[in-house]
Every structure is written in C-alpha cells, then in structure tokens.
Design a protein around this motif. Structure first.
Motif, short mmCIF file in Angstrom:
data_model
loop_
_atom_site.label_atom_id
_atom_site.label_comp_id
_atom_site.label_asym_id
_atom_site.label_seq_id
_atom_site.Cartn_x
_atom_site.Cartn_y
_atom_site.Cartn_z
N THR A 191 74.75 65.63 63.40
CA THR A 191 75.69 66.55 63.36
C THR A 191 75.97 67.60 64.43
O THR A 191 75.01 67.45 65.38
CB THR A 191 75.27 67.60 62.21
OG1 THR A 191 74.18 68.50 62.47
CG2 THR A 191 75.01 66.81 60.79
N PRO A 194 73.61 73.16 63.38
CA PRO A 194 72.84 73.18 62.24
C PRO A 194 73.37 73.37 60.81
O PRO A 194 73.03 72.94 59.86
CB PRO A 194 71.93 74.31 62.47
CG PRO A 194 71.74 74.31 63.99
CD PRO A 194 73.24 74.04 64.42
N ASP A 196 76.36 72.22 60.07
CA ASP A 196 76.86 70.99 59.47
C ASP A 196 75.91 70.13 59.00
O ASP A 196 76.01 69.54 57.91
CB ASP A 196 77.74 70.31 60.47
CG ASP A 196 78.86 70.87 61.02
OD1 ASP A 196 79.84 71.07 60.11
OD2 ASP A 196 79.19 71.40 62.14
N GLN A 197 74.61 70.18 59.62
CA GLN A 197 73.64 69.35 58.93
C GLN A 197 73.03 69.61 57.77
O GLN A 197 72.86 69.20 56.76
CB GLN A 197 72.46 69.56 59.89
CG GLN A 197 71.05 68.85 59.31
CD GLN A 197 69.88 69.06 60.21
OE1 GLN A 197 69.70 70.22 60.63
NE2 GLN A 197 69.04 68.39 60.03
N GLU A 198 73.04 71.43 57.26
CA GLU A 198 72.96 71.79 56.00
C GLU A 198 74.16 71.46 54.90
O GLU A 198 73.78 70.86 53.86
CB GLU A 198 72.96 73.23 56.11
CG GLU A 198 71.74 73.72 56.70
CD GLU A 198 71.66 75.36 56.98
OE1 GLU A 198 72.52 76.01 56.29
OE2 GLU A 198 70.79 75.91 57.84
N ILE A 210 70.34 62.02 58.37
CA ILE A 210 70.97 63.25 58.74
C ILE A 210 70.20 64.19 59.71
O ILE A 210 69.24 64.77 59.29
CB ILE A 210 71.49 64.14 57.49
CG1 ILE A 210 72.22 63.08 56.55
CG2 ILE A 210 72.30 65.31 57.84
CD1 ILE A 210 72.68 63.81 55.19
N GLN A 211 70.78 64.19 60.97
CA GLN A 211 69.95 65.01 61.91
C GLN A 211 71.03 65.92 62.88
O GLN A 211 71.98 65.65 62.63
CB GLN A 211 69.18 64.16 62.61
CG GLN A 211 68.27 63.28 62.41
CD GLN A 211 67.64 62.37 63.49
OE1 GLN A 211 67.04 62.92 64.25
NE2 GLN A 211 67.87 60.96 63.28
N TYR A 212 70.74 67.18 62.96
CA TYR A 212 71.10 67.89 63.87
C TYR A 212 70.97 67.47 65.35
O TYR A 212 69.76 67.90 65.91
CB TYR A 212 70.99 69.42 63.81
CG TYR A 212 71.15 70.31 64.97
CD1 TYR A 212 72.62 70.34 65.38
CD2 TYR A 212 70.44 71.07 65.73
CE1 TYR A 212 73.23 71.00 66.70
CE2 TYR A 212 70.85 71.74 66.65
CZ TYR A 212 72.02 71.57 66.98
OH TYR A 212 72.47 72.54 68.32
#
Length: 429
Positions: A191, A194, A196-198, A210-212
């Motif tokens: 992402t 952060p 967008d990751q959430e 799924i990683q920032y």
C-alpha cells in the motif's frame, strides 16, 4: 469465483466494450486507444521473439501516465538485477509517457498496449511470454488478466496500492464481493500509505501479504530530479520570488488570476510562470489579453532583451524543469477534477498551494497537516498567503526545505517493493 467469471464475461465485459465504442464517437482519446490496439496480439507475439529467454521476465501493467510514473523506479530496479520487463498500458497517455522514459531503449524492455480484457487472447499471451510475476499499479486490476494469471500460477502483486475511504469497491455489496474475489488472486498488496493498509486489511480480513511499503512516485520524482536540466531563461530571475502555476485549469485561473494581478502590481519582486493545463492557441491568447498590462511573454518567444513579469509556457514537457527556478508553486486541478501531482514541486523545494478538491491525493492531505501545503477556497485566501510569504521570504525558503525533506523521508518504496517481489520469486522459483 466461477460465478463472477461468468457474470463478467457474459454480461459486464460485452456491455463495457459496446459502451466504449459508442463513447469513441465523442472522445478522440478513446478513438485513438481503439485504433492503436489493432493487431496488438500479433504485435506482442512478435515482440516476444526479441527477449532473452535465459532471464526471468516480470510483466508490469499500468492504466495511464500517472501509474507509469509509479512503475518506473520499480522497473528500473528489476532491470538492474538482470530481469527483463514487459510493460503494458491501457491509455494513449500511457503510451505517450512511455516514449519519454529513457529505460525503454533497454533491449530487455518491451512496451505496448494491453489487449482488450478477453480471456482467450490473454491466456495465449501469458503462455507465450511466461512471466515469472505480474505487477499492477495503484488500483488497476483487469479481471480476466488477473484470473488467467492466477490459473497459470503466476505470482501477482499490486504496488502503491490505494483503497479510497468512499470507494464503491468497499462500500457497495455486489461490487465489494466482486473485488474481494479479484484481490484474493494477489500474492502481495503493497500500500501507498498506512491508512490504505488499514482499509485493505478491513476489506480483506483473511488476506495475507498486505503491507505498507509506501508510494513509489517519491522515488520516481527524486530519480528524475537528478537528470533534469534547468530551463534556459535568457533574462535574470535573481532576487525574484518566482511563483509557478503548474497545470492550471480554467477553474483555477478564475481564482488565482485576480490575486496574481493585484500582487504583481503591489510587489515588484514577484515574478510569475504560468503553465496552463490546456495550451491551445485560444486559451493562450485569452491569458495574454487578461494579463497583458503586466508584461507577458511566451516561453517560445522570449529573448535576452525581454523584462517581463509573467512567463507563459506554450508547449508541454517543461513543468518539471521549471520548478527548479521557483520559490512557490500553485498546482492545478483543485477546483475541478482533483489536484494534480504535488510531489514534483515539493521535491524541488517548493511549498505548494492548491484548490479545495485535494482528497484524491494522499500526499496533499499529509502535506497540508505538515503546514507546507495549503488549500484555498477563494481569491482572498490566496492573496493572504502571498502577502505572508512576500513579507517574509526566509519563511518561504524554510518551508521549501521542509517540503524537500518530507519527500526524501518518504522515498524508498521502490526498493522495498522490488525486494519483496524478488524474494517471493526466489522462493517460488
């Protein structure tokens, strides 16, 4: 997934294809995209014959020019590590941007349009090219391409991934389930922020990977900064506060032109450079007539004997280099479709101003909170900001330094994306 595959191919795709061809009657860009795709499958088959089969190949797909910029630094890192890359795009602007990239002359890079999202042709091309990975950018996922690659057990990744808070992909029931199945085909979602990751984690609660890792455009802009030469301006801008209006629309001009006229009349150390989004002759003439009393010269016509107060840019491709001579930037789009790229001026050490429509830009939202970017809603607010900076130019310089430091702090996503994908492929291969 079988249900969505059937629904997409028997209903959604045929309807979308017909609508696209109907819209082509009114859009020259769509007509061009249709025309330039003619023979694309054959072209890609022929192009594949030029590749070095001893090297692994990664297939990058982007929608347009903005996503191309995000893909560029990641592609360069793959090329540096003895990979070959196939780069496909959906729009004519993607093609135009590709022509400007220096690495496309590398014998290990292959570029062209992506064929229409029909399963048979995509299945054939994936077999012919045999990519070791598929990499998509920002949010562009083509269902049949994604499903077919999954069926051939090709690892797939989404970089600089964004999921808007109000996106129909996560809000509307049918669309949400469709995209949940589509995203489940991906091996990694990296992402841009952060937040967008959430959102992705809530949207895909059972999805791994799924990683920032950050926004790769910061790397693209900083990399390009090293190679951009300053524009040749034959008259001196020393001791001037240079205010650059980049990619401004008519709606932006309605707000900033009155403020600019007032400030230029009041402050003789202010100099303006205007690079309008639309550079047709009628628009340029209109700007000249509006600002003529203040002294305007077009970039293509300037000479060393000129002493204008306003430089009007009349051809494309200069904006990035112009930011190098600026003190402050106004970035257009914020009074219409959404603010354009603000990373470039910030990377050149310029604070930025834009209109109220900036929620489309994660960096704009972040930089506003850091107080070196400002959103204005009217002419009076712009005048107040200009008065503030013209009365304290040291503050303007300090804010520019903070803007550059923030961009540099946010760099590094491209290397992180490369390492994650490369390490996955090393295990996969």
């Amino acid at each position: 997934m079988t249900f969505y595959l059937i629904l997409y191919n028997l209903l959604i795709l045929p309807v979308a294809y017909v609508i696209l061809h109907v819209l082509a009657w009114k859009s020259s860009k769509i007509r061009r995209a249709i025309k330039e795709r003619q023979g694309i499958v054959k072209r890609l088959r022929t192009l594949e014959q030029k590749r070095d089969s001893s090297k692994p190949l990664v297939w990058f797909h982007v929608a347009s020019a903005g996503e191309m910029m995000q893909a560029q630094p990641v592609i360069e890192r793959f090329l540096q590590n003895r990979y070959e890359c196939l780069l496909t795009f959906s729009s004519p602007t993607g093609k135009d941007w590709t022509a400007r990239l220096h690495f496309v002359r590398n014998p290990g890079v292959f570029c062209d349009y992506l064929p229409w999202d029909f399963p048979v042709s995509l299945h054939q091309l994936l077999k012919v090219w045999s990519p070791c990975a598929m990499v998509y950018v920002h949010s562009e996922l083509l269902p049949n391409l994604t499903w077919t690659a999954r069926g051939q057990q090709i690892p797939q990744f989404l970089i600089s991934a964004v999921l808007r808070p109000d996106s129909p992909r996560s809000k509307l029931w049918g669309i949400r389930h469709f995209y949940q199945h589509l995203y489940s085909c991906l091996d990694g979602i990296f992402t841009a922020s952060p937040a967008d990751q959430e959102r992705f984690a809530r949207f895909l609660p059972e999805q791994a990977g799924i990683q920032y890792l950050g926004e790769t455009r910061f790397d693209a802009v900083l990399d390009r900064k090293q190679t951009i030469a300053k524009p040749h301006i034959p008259f001196s801008l020393a001791d001037k506060v240079v205010f650059i209006f980049g990619s401004s629309w008519l709606q932006d001009e309605q707000h900033y032109l009155p403020a600019l006229q007032k400030m230029l009349s009041k402050h003789h150390d202010l100099f303006a450079i205007i690079a309008p989004h639309e550079m047709d002759e009628a628009h340029l003439v209109s700007l000249e007539e509006t600002l003529g009393d203040l002294g305007v010269v077009r970039f293509s016509q300037m000479t060393s004997t000129d002493s204008p107060r306003i430089l009007l840019i009349d051809f494309v491709g200069l904006l990035s280099s112009l930011y190098q001579v600026g003190s402050l930037a106004y970035v257009g789009g914020g009074f219409s479709t959404g603010v354009h790229n603000i990373i470039e001026p910030c990377a050149m050490g310029l604070p930025v101003i834009f209109g109220p429509q900036f929620q489309n830009s994660a960096e704009a939202r972040s930089f506003v909170l850091q107080d070196f970017a400002w959103s204005i809603e009217n002419t009076q607010q712009l005048e107040a900001l200009l008065e503030r900076f013209l009365s304290c130019q040291q503050e303007l310089s300090d804010l520019g330094a903070r803007a550059l430091a923030s961009v540099e702090c946010l760099s590094g996503a491209s290397q992180a994306c490369f390492e994650e994908i490369h390490n996955t492929l090393t295990r996969h291969l």
